[in-house]
Write an enzyme that holds these catalytic residues in place. Structure first.
Site, PDB file in Angstrom:
ATOM      1  N   THR A  18      76.596 104.312  51.256  1.00 55.04           N
ATOM      2  CA  THR A  18      76.963 104.050  49.872  1.00 55.04           C
ATOM      3  C   THR A  18      76.821 105.425  49.253  1.00 55.04           C
ATOM      4  OG1 THR A  18      76.016 101.814  49.795  1.00 55.04           O
ATOM      5  CG2 THR A  18      76.177 102.960  47.718  1.00 55.04           C
ATOM      6  N   ARG A  78      83.653  89.979  51.524  1.00 58.27           N
ATOM      7  CA  ARG A  78      82.207  90.202  51.317  1.00 58.27           C
ATOM      8  C   ARG A  78      82.001  91.268  50.233  1.00 58.27           C
ATOM      9  NH1 ARG A  78      78.595  94.852  51.606  1.00 58.27           N
ATOM     10  NH2 ARG A  78      76.526  94.087  52.096  1.00 58.27           N
ATOM     11  N   GLY A 138      73.026  95.648  51.348  1.00 55.26           N
ATOM     12  CA  GLY A 138      73.313  95.081  50.041  1.00 55.26           C
ATOM     13  C   GLY A 138      72.701  93.730  49.756  1.00 55.26           C
TER      14      GLY A 138
HETATM   15  N1  GLY Z   1      74.852  98.924  49.742  1.00 66.72           N
HETATM   16  C1  GLY Z   1      76.156  98.792  50.180  1.00 66.72           C
HETATM   17  C2  GLY Z   1      76.522  97.464  50.645  1.00 66.72           C
HETATM   18  O1  GLY Z   1      75.712  96.730  51.176  1.00 66.72           O
HETATM   19  O2  GLY Z   1      77.673  97.103  50.534  1.00 66.72           O
END
Ligand code: GLY
Length: 304
Positions: free
Chosen positions: A173, A201, A227
C-alpha cells in the site's frame, strides 16, 4: 511522512533494489516539502506524494498494482482533510492512473465520500480524467506473482514469498501524511490490494478511519497492512482517539494503536502518524516497513 508498504521485505535481497525504494521515498519527501515551501497545503502535499508513489511501479498502487483473481487491477484510495474532516474515496477502480486524485475529486466535486467501481469510473469521465490503457498497469513481476498465487490456490499479500509459512511478506500500500505550517493535517492512502484477491474485494485503504484518517485536533494517519485486520480495528481512527482521549502525542498514540492491533486481531502491518504539533511516529507489527519522514523541517529520513 510517506510509506511504501510493510512486511519482512527479505525478498528485497539485493542492495540495488533497496536503494531503489529508498531513493524513491527520499525524492518524494523532498517534493512534498517543496510544495509546502511554495505555500501549498498539507492536503496538496499528500495528494502529490501519493500520486508520485502510484506512478512508481515498484509500489503496490497505481501502475504497480497487484492483480486480482481474474488477472485484473482493482485499486482503492482515499484522502482526508484534517481541517474539516472532509474526505473522498474510491474503491475497486480500474484504468485510473492516479486513484488518489480521483478520491480528491470525489471529496471536492461530489456530494459523496466514496464511489466504487463503474460509478467511480463514470465520475472520473465526468471530471475529465481519461482512462489509462490496460498495459499501463501490467508489470512482469505482477503477472509472475499472480501465477504463483494461482498455483498455490492462495491469496497472497503483494511481495509474498514463495516459501510456505514464510514471514517474507510485504503488505503493499502507499501513503502520505503531512502537517503544513498553518497546522493543518492531511492523509492519503492508495493500493492495488492483495494478490489473487476476489473480484470486488475492498481493503482498508479507502475506508475512512481504517486505512486513513486526519483531524487537525489530533493526528493524520495512513496505514499499510492486511486490510481486513485494519478494518476490524478501525486502526487509523483508533490512533486518533488515543491521541484525543488520552492526550497522547504521535509516538504514544501510535504505540497504543499498534498494541491494540496486535492484541485484538494479531494484525499485520503498520502506520505512519503526524500529530498536530508536527511530531512524526511510525509503528508496525511486521519485521519492517518502508517509510520516511521530514520532522520539523529537518533532514530527510528513510527507513527500510
Ligand atoms: N492494506 C491494503 C489492503 O489490504 O488492501
Amino acid at each position: 511522512m510517506v510509506h511504501g508498504g510493510a512486511g519482512a521485505l527479505d525478498n528485497v535481497k539485493d542492495d540495488k533494489t533497496a536503494v531503489r525504494y529508498l531513493e524513491a521515498l527520499r525524492r518524494i519527501l523532498e517534493h512534498g516539502r517543496e510544495i509546502m515551501k511554495l505555500g501549498g497545503s498539507a492536503l496538496q502535499s499528500v495528494e502529490a506524494c501519493a500520486a508520485l508513489l502510484e506512478d512508481d511501479p515498484v509500489f503496490n498502487a497505481g501502475c504497480g498494482s497487484v492483480l486480482n483473481e481474474n488477472g485484473k487491477v482493482e485499486m482503492d484510495a482515499a484522502i482526508m482533510d484534517g481541517r474539516d474532516l472532509s474526505a473522498g474515496a474510491v474503491a475497486a477502480v480500474s484504468n485510473i492512473a492516479n486513484p488518489v486524485q480521483l478520491a480528491r475529486l470525489v471529496m471536492t466535486k461530489s456530494e459523496h465520500v466514496m464511489l466504487i467501481s463503474d460509478g467511480a469510473m463514470q465520475f472520473a469521465k465526468h471530471c475529465g480524467i481519461g482512462l489509462a490503457p490496460e498495459n499501463y498497469f501490467y508489470t512482469q513481476d505482477r503477472i509472475a506473482q499472480l501465477e504463483d498465487a494461482r498455483r498455490k490456490h492462495k491469496i497472497m499479500l503483494d511481495h509474498d514469498s514463495t516459501e510456505e509459512d514464510s514471514e517474507d511478506q510485504k503488505y503493499g500500500t502507499i501513503g502520505a501524511v503531512a502537517r503544513d505550517p498553518q497546522g493543518n493535517l492531511a492523509a492519503a492512502t492508495s493500493t492495488g490490494g492483495i494478490v489473487n484477491k476476489r473480484l470486488g474485494r475492498v481493503g482498508d485503504s479507502p475506508i475512512i478511519g481504517a486505512g486513513v484518517y486526519a483531524d487537525n485536533e489530533t493526528c493524520a494517519v495512513s496505514a499499510t497492512g492486511y486490510g481486513e485486520e485494519f478494518m476490524r480495528t478501525v486502526i487509523s481512527k483508533t490512533i486518533c482517539d488515543f491521541a484525543y482521549m488520552k492526550s497522547m502525542d504521535a509516538e504514544q498514540a501510535t504505540k497504543a494503536g499498534i498494541e491494540y492491533l496486535k492484541n485484538k486481531v494479531n494484525g499485520r502491518g503498520g502506520v505512519i502518524v503526524i500529530d498536530n504539533e508536527g511530531n512524526c511516529a511510525s509503528g508496525f507489527t511486521t519485521k519492517k516497513m518502508i517509510h520516511g519522514w521530514i520532522e520539523h523541517g529537518g533532514k530527510v529520513n528513510v527507513r527500510f
